[in-house]
Motif scaffolding. Structure first.
Motif, PDB file in Angstrom:
ATOM      1  N   GLN A   1      35.421  43.228  34.481  1.00  0.00           N
ATOM      2  CA  GLN A   1      35.913  41.856  34.629  1.00  0.00           C
ATOM      3  C   GLN A   1      37.179  41.682  33.791  1.00  0.00           C
ATOM      4  O   GLN A   1      37.190  41.940  32.605  1.00  0.00           O
ATOM      5  N   VAL A   2      38.217  41.214  34.454  1.00  0.00           N
ATOM      6  CA  VAL A   2      39.492  41.008  33.770  1.00  0.00           C
ATOM      7  C   VAL A   2      39.439  39.726  32.953  1.00  0.00           C
ATOM      8  O   VAL A   2      39.007  38.681  33.430  1.00  0.00           O
ATOM      9  N   GLN A   3      39.886  39.839  31.723  1.00  0.00           N
ATOM     10  CA  GLN A   3      40.001  38.655  30.864  1.00  0.00           C
ATOM     11  C   GLN A   3      41.378  38.627  30.220  1.00  0.00           C
ATOM     12  O   GLN A   3      41.845  39.639  29.695  1.00  0.00           O
ATOM     13  N   ALA A  24      44.567  41.111  26.645  1.00  0.00           N
ATOM     14  CA  ALA A  24      44.025  41.465  27.950  1.00  0.00           C
ATOM     15  C   ALA A  24      42.922  42.501  27.823  1.00  0.00           C
ATOM     16  O   ALA A  24      42.983  43.390  26.969  1.00  0.00           O
ATOM     17  N   LEU A  27      41.423  45.516  32.459  1.00  0.00           N
ATOM     18  CA  LEU A  27      42.426  46.024  33.397  1.00  0.00           C
ATOM     19  C   LEU A  27      43.237  47.104  32.687  1.00  0.00           C
ATOM     20  O   LEU A  27      43.235  47.181  31.452  1.00  0.00           O
ATOM     21  N   HIS A  32      50.331  46.968  34.564  1.00  0.00           N
ATOM     22  CA  HIS A  32      50.493  45.598  35.035  1.00  0.00           C
ATOM     23  C   HIS A  32      51.688  44.935  34.375  1.00  0.00           C
ATOM     24  O   HIS A  32      51.889  45.070  33.158  1.00  0.00           O
ATOM     25  N   SER A  99      49.855  40.833  36.790  1.00  0.00           N
ATOM     26  CA  SER A  99      49.930  41.178  38.200  1.00  0.00           C
ATOM     27  C   SER A  99      50.459  42.596  38.332  1.00  0.00           C
ATOM     28  O   SER A  99      51.222  43.056  37.489  1.00  0.00           O
ATOM     29  N   LYS A 113      47.937  37.856  40.291  1.00  0.00           N
ATOM     30  CA  LYS A 113      46.564  38.294  40.535  1.00  0.00           C
ATOM     31  C   LYS A 113      45.566  37.769  39.503  1.00  0.00           C
ATOM     32  O   LYS A 113      44.453  37.388  39.852  1.00  0.00           O
ATOM     33  N   TYR A 114      45.955  37.749  38.235  1.00  0.00           N
ATOM     34  CA  TYR A 114      45.014  37.362  37.181  1.00  0.00           C
ATOM     35  C   TYR A 114      45.625  36.264  36.303  1.00  0.00           C
ATOM     36  O   TYR A 114      46.820  36.302  35.994  1.00  0.00           O
ATOM     37  N   TRP A 115      44.756  35.366  35.878  1.00  0.00           N
ATOM     38  CA  TRP A 115      45.186  34.242  35.039  1.00  0.00           C
ATOM     39  C   TRP A 115      44.285  34.089  33.825  1.00  0.00           C
ATOM     40  O   TRP A 115      43.084  34.325  33.897  1.00  0.00           O
TER      41      TRP A 115
END
Length: 125
Positions: A1-3, A24, A27, A32, A99, A113-115
Protein backbone atom coordinates in the motif's frame (compact mmCIF):
# COMPACT_ATOMS: atom_id res chain seq x y z
CA UNK A 1 0.00 0.00 0.00
CA UNK A 2 1.40 3.34 -1.08
CA UNK A 3 1.58 6.01 1.58
CA UNK A 4 2.66 9.61 1.17
CA UNK A 5 2.85 11.42 4.49
CA UNK A 6 3.33 15.17 4.52
CA UNK A 7 4.76 17.18 7.38
CA UNK A 8 6.01 20.68 8.08
CA UNK A 9 2.89 22.73 7.55
CA UNK A 10 1.72 25.33 10.03
CA UNK A 11 1.08 28.98 10.70
CA UNK A 12 3.67 31.48 9.53
CA UNK A 13 3.74 35.24 9.06
CA UNK A 14 4.01 36.93 5.70
CA UNK A 15 7.59 36.77 4.49
CA UNK A 16 8.37 33.70 6.53
CA UNK A 17 9.50 30.24 5.49
CA UNK A 18 8.44 26.65 5.92
CA UNK A 19 10.01 23.40 4.80
CA UNK A 20 7.49 20.77 3.84
CA UNK A 21 8.49 17.13 3.68
CA UNK A 22 6.79 14.08 2.24
CA UNK A 23 7.86 10.60 3.26
CA UNK A 24 6.92 7.87 0.82
CA UNK A 25 6.48 4.18 1.42
CA UNK A 26 5.05 1.23 -0.47
CA UNK A 27 6.42 2.30 -3.84
CA UNK A 28 9.77 2.21 -5.61
CA UNK A 29 10.63 5.79 -4.81
CA UNK A 30 13.51 6.31 -7.23
CA UNK A 31 11.43 5.45 -10.30
CA UNK A 32 8.63 7.89 -9.49
CA UNK A 33 8.52 11.58 -10.14
CA UNK A 34 7.36 13.53 -7.11
CA UNK A 35 5.65 16.83 -6.65
CA UNK A 36 3.38 19.16 -4.76
CA UNK A 37 -0.03 20.58 -5.46
CA UNK A 38 -2.06 22.93 -3.31
CA UNK A 39 -5.70 23.78 -2.82
CA UNK A 40 -6.92 26.99 -1.26
CA UNK A 41 -10.45 27.30 0.17
CA UNK A 42 -13.00 27.56 -2.61
CA UNK A 43 -10.43 26.99 -5.32
CA UNK A 44 -9.33 24.11 -7.48
CA UNK A 45 -6.23 22.10 -6.76
CA UNK A 46 -3.24 23.61 -8.55
CA UNK A 47 0.24 22.48 -9.45
CA UNK A 48 3.10 23.88 -7.38
CA UNK A 49 6.29 21.93 -8.11
CA UNK A 50 7.66 18.67 -9.47
CA UNK A 51 10.97 16.84 -9.53
CA UNK A 52 11.95 13.93 -11.75
CA UNK A 53 12.82 10.53 -10.35
CA UNK A 54 16.56 11.20 -10.35
CA UNK A 55 16.20 14.82 -9.33
CA UNK A 56 17.73 16.14 -12.53
CA UNK A 57 14.63 17.99 -13.68
CA UNK A 58 12.42 20.35 -11.73
CA UNK A 59 9.39 22.42 -12.59
CA UNK A 60 7.76 25.21 -10.62
CA UNK A 61 4.51 27.08 -11.07
CA UNK A 62 5.03 30.69 -12.15
CA UNK A 63 3.41 31.90 -8.94
CA UNK A 64 6.16 30.35 -6.79
CA UNK A 65 9.25 30.71 -8.97
CA UNK A 66 12.05 32.42 -7.11
CA UNK A 67 10.45 31.63 -3.75
CA UNK A 68 9.94 27.86 -3.59
CA UNK A 69 12.40 25.05 -4.22
CA UNK A 70 11.71 21.35 -4.63
CA UNK A 71 14.24 18.64 -3.90
CA UNK A 72 14.36 14.95 -3.09
CA UNK A 73 16.52 12.50 -1.20
CA UNK A 74 16.24 9.05 -2.73
CA UNK A 75 18.15 7.53 0.18
CA UNK A 76 15.38 8.68 2.53
CA UNK A 77 12.39 8.25 0.19
CA UNK A 78 11.52 11.86 0.90
CA UNK A 79 10.69 14.91 -1.18
CA UNK A 80 10.92 18.45 0.15
CA UNK A 81 9.36 21.78 -0.65
CA UNK A 82 11.23 24.77 0.71
CA UNK A 83 8.89 27.74 0.79
CA UNK A 84 10.34 31.21 1.29
CA UNK A 85 8.93 34.74 1.19
CA UNK A 86 5.49 33.37 1.88
CA UNK A 87 2.46 35.43 0.96
CA UNK A 88 -1.14 35.32 2.14
CA UNK A 89 -2.12 33.82 -1.22
CA UNK A 90 0.12 30.82 -0.50
CA UNK A 91 -2.35 29.76 2.19
CA UNK A 92 -3.64 26.32 1.20
CA UNK A 93 -3.55 22.63 1.90
CA UNK A 94 -0.39 21.30 0.28
CA UNK A 95 -0.59 17.79 -1.15
CA UNK A 96 2.32 15.51 -1.94
CA UNK A 97 2.00 13.59 -5.19
CA UNK A 98 3.80 10.70 -6.85
CA UNK A 99 3.48 9.47 -10.39
CA UNK A 100 5.45 7.22 -12.72
CA UNK A 101 6.05 9.87 -15.38
CA UNK A 102 7.39 13.39 -15.02
CA UNK A 103 5.02 14.57 -17.72
CA UNK A 104 2.09 13.54 -15.51
CA UNK A 105 2.82 16.68 -13.53
CA UNK A 106 2.74 18.76 -16.70
CA UNK A 107 -0.58 17.24 -17.76
CA UNK A 108 -2.29 18.01 -14.46
CA UNK A 109 -3.71 16.57 -11.28
CA UNK A 110 -6.02 14.12 -13.06
CA UNK A 111 -2.95 12.21 -14.25
CA UNK A 112 -1.33 11.82 -10.84
CA UNK A 113 -1.31 8.28 -9.52
CA UNK A 114 -0.75 8.70 -5.78
CA UNK A 115 -1.69 11.41 -3.31
CA UNK A 116 -0.95 12.27 0.27
CA UNK A 117 -3.60 13.57 2.65
CA UNK A 118 -2.19 17.07 2.77
CA UNK A 119 -0.68 19.51 5.23
CA UNK A 120 -2.12 22.96 5.93
CA UNK A 121 -0.03 26.07 5.40
CA UNK A 122 -1.51 29.28 6.74
CA UNK A 123 0.21 32.58 6.04
CA UNK A 124 -0.96 35.46 8.20
CA UNK A 125 -0.41 39.12 7.45
Amino acid sequence: QVQLVESGGGLVQTGGSLRLACAASGLTFNVHSMGWFRQAPGKEREFVAAVSNRGDMTRLADSVKGRFTISRDNTKNTVYLQTNSLKAEDTAVYYCAASPLYRDFVKGSAFIKYWGKGTLVTVSS
